[in-house]
Motif scaffolding. Structure first.
Motif, PDB file in Angstrom:
ATOM      1  N   THR A  98     -10.751   0.822  13.876  1.00 47.99           N
ATOM      2  CA  THR A  98     -11.472  -0.322  13.338  1.00 47.99           C
ATOM      3  C   THR A  98     -11.123  -0.506  11.875  1.00 47.99           C
ATOM      4  N   LEU A  99     -10.656  -1.682  11.520  1.00 49.24           N
ATOM      5  CA  LEU A  99     -10.458  -2.056  10.122  1.00 49.24           C
ATOM      6  C   LEU A  99     -11.566  -3.017   9.743  1.00 49.24           C
ATOM      7  N   GLN A 100     -12.407  -2.600   8.827  1.00 51.45           N
ATOM      8  CA  GLN A 100     -13.486  -3.469   8.378  1.00 51.45           C
ATOM      9  C   GLN A 100     -12.964  -4.432   7.311  1.00 51.45           C
ATOM     10  N   GLN A 101     -13.860  -5.184   6.730  1.00 49.21           N
ATOM     11  CA  GLN A 101     -13.504  -6.240   5.791  1.00 49.21           C
ATOM     12  C   GLN A 101     -12.624  -5.732   4.652  1.00 49.21           C
ATOM     13  N   ASN A 102     -11.524  -6.456   4.401  1.00 46.67           N
ATOM     14  CA  ASN A 102     -10.615  -6.195   3.289  1.00 46.67           C
ATOM     15  C   ASN A 102      -9.957  -4.820   3.368  1.00 46.67           C
ATOM     16  N   ALA A 103      -9.622  -4.381   4.554  1.00 43.81           N
ATOM     17  CA  ALA A 103      -8.969  -3.089   4.744  1.00 43.81           C
ATOM     18  C   ALA A 103      -7.557  -3.318   5.266  1.00 43.81           C
ATOM     19  N   GLY A 104      -6.735  -2.292   5.160  1.00 43.25           N
ATOM     20  CA  GLY A 104      -5.379  -2.451   5.648  1.00 43.25           C
ATOM     21  C   GLY A 104      -4.727  -1.134   5.967  1.00 43.25           C
ATOM     22  N   THR A 105      -3.731  -1.211   6.813  1.00 45.99           N
ATOM     23  CA  THR A 105      -2.845  -0.107   7.093  1.00 45.99           C
ATOM     24  C   THR A 105      -1.460  -0.573   6.688  1.00 45.99           C
ATOM     25  N   PHE A 106      -0.844   0.139   5.747  1.00 46.17           N
ATOM     26  CA  PHE A 106       0.413  -0.292   5.159  1.00 46.17           C
ATOM     27  C   PHE A 106       1.484   0.749   5.418  1.00 46.17           C
ATOM     28  N   ILE A 107       2.618   0.303   5.935  1.00 43.56           N
ATOM     29  CA  ILE A 107       3.755   1.185   6.167  1.00 43.56           C
ATOM     30  C   ILE A 107       4.937   0.574   5.438  1.00 43.56           C
ATOM     31  N   GLY A 108       5.514   1.336   4.523  1.00 40.59           N
ATOM     32  CA  GLY A 108       6.632   0.845   3.727  1.00 40.59           C
ATOM     33  C   GLY A 108       6.220   0.744   2.274  1.00 40.59           C
ATOM     34  N   THR A 109       7.147   0.313   1.450  1.00 46.37           N
ATOM     35  CA  THR A 109       6.856   0.099   0.032  1.00 46.37           C
ATOM     36  C   THR A 109       5.981  -1.137  -0.078  1.00 46.37           C
ATOM     37  N   THR A 110       4.762  -0.966  -0.544  1.00 43.58           N
ATOM     38  CA  THR A 110       3.790  -2.055  -0.537  1.00 43.58           C
ATOM     39  C   THR A 110       3.345  -2.376  -1.943  1.00 43.58           C
ATOM     40  N   SER A 111       3.325  -3.653  -2.267  1.00 39.37           N
ATOM     41  CA  SER A 111       2.801  -4.146  -3.540  1.00 39.37           C
ATOM     42  C   SER A 111       1.693  -5.144  -3.216  1.00 39.37           C
ATOM     43  N   ILE A 112       0.499  -4.903  -3.757  1.00 36.36           N
ATOM     44  CA  ILE A 112      -0.659  -5.737  -3.428  1.00 36.36           C
ATOM     45  C   ILE A 112      -1.289  -6.245  -4.717  1.00 36.36           C
ATOM     46  N   THR A 113      -1.599  -7.512  -4.745  1.00 36.69           N
ATOM     47  CA  THR A 113      -2.422  -8.078  -5.802  1.00 36.69           C
ATOM     48  C   THR A 113      -3.152  -9.298  -5.245  1.00 36.69           C
ATOM     49  N   GLY A 114      -4.331  -9.546  -5.767  1.00 34.95           N
ATOM     50  CA  GLY A 114      -5.075 -10.748  -5.389  1.00 34.95           C
ATOM     51  C   GLY A 114      -5.672 -10.729  -4.007  1.00 34.95           C
ATOM     52  N   MET A 115      -5.929  -9.566  -3.459  1.00 39.84           N
ATOM     53  CA  MET A 115      -6.525  -9.483  -2.126  1.00 39.84           C
ATOM     54  C   MET A 115      -8.036  -9.388  -2.280  1.00 39.84           C
ATOM     55  N   ASP A 116      -8.735 -10.389  -1.795  1.00 34.78           N
ATOM     56  CA  ASP A 116     -10.193 -10.341  -1.861  1.00 34.78           C
ATOM     57  C   ASP A 116     -10.797 -10.977  -0.624  1.00 34.78           C
ATOM     58  N   SER A 117     -12.050 -10.652  -0.405  1.00 36.07           N
ATOM     59  CA  SER A 117     -12.743 -11.162   0.765  1.00 36.07           C
ATOM     60  C   SER A 117     -14.234 -11.222   0.462  1.00 36.07           C
TER      61      SER A 117
END
Length: 165
Positions: A98-117
């Protein structure tokens, strides 16, 4: 380099969540806004509910005003002076229950910005995940008597400078 197959098994994914697979994953400005009224809620499978009454009363004058005027700035720059040797990771199976609100599973080189919920829920019964659950003789009542309900004022500056490999 060996490319293995990736098997992904997912149970539930809630709002603004995800599974991201790739050599280079860039997530920029991902947003989600929601309002839900559920008289019963979410359930899985193989459940027994007996004499269950659910009631949601939501008499809002203004319901969930959402003001989401974000400013997104993305700048990608090559990495300088860094060791750019490659690292390989073999992934056979990814199990996500179960992935709840604003969650993630990332595989690889990941760059994240501006993720909101932002989320507002009225669940008279609630959420039931899984199976073989029993609910017996419940009475669930939710009354949400607001003049203005769930104001979401999300005006922010989201900037990201990513070093690309």
């Amino acid at each position: 380099m060996t490319n293995l197959p990736v098997n992904i098994s997912v149970g539930n994914i809630s709002g603004n969540s995800g599974i991201y697979v790739g050599k280079n994953v860039t997530i920029f400005g991902l947003s989600s806004h929601s309002k839900s009224n559920s008289g019963f809620g979410d359930i899985g499978d193989s459940n027994l509910f007996y004499k269950t009454v659910s009631y949601v009363y939501d008499p809002d004058v203004i319901d969930t005003p959402i003001d989401d005027r974000d400013i997104h700035i993305l700048q990608q720059q090559p990495a300088k002076g860094k060791d750019l040797s490659q690292t390989n990771i073999g992934v056979g199976t990814v199990w996500v229950n179960t992935l709840q609100q604003n969650a993630g599973t990332f595989i690889g080189t990941t760059s994240i910005t501006g993720m909101d919920s932002h989320e507002k829920q009225n669940l008279a019964h609630g959420q039931i995940f899984g199976n073989q659950n029993i609910s017996y003789g419940d009475l669930n009542v939710t009354q949400d008597q607001d003049v203005i309900d769930a104001v979401m004022h999300d005006q922010d500056n989201k900037a990201g400078v990513f070093l690309s490999t």
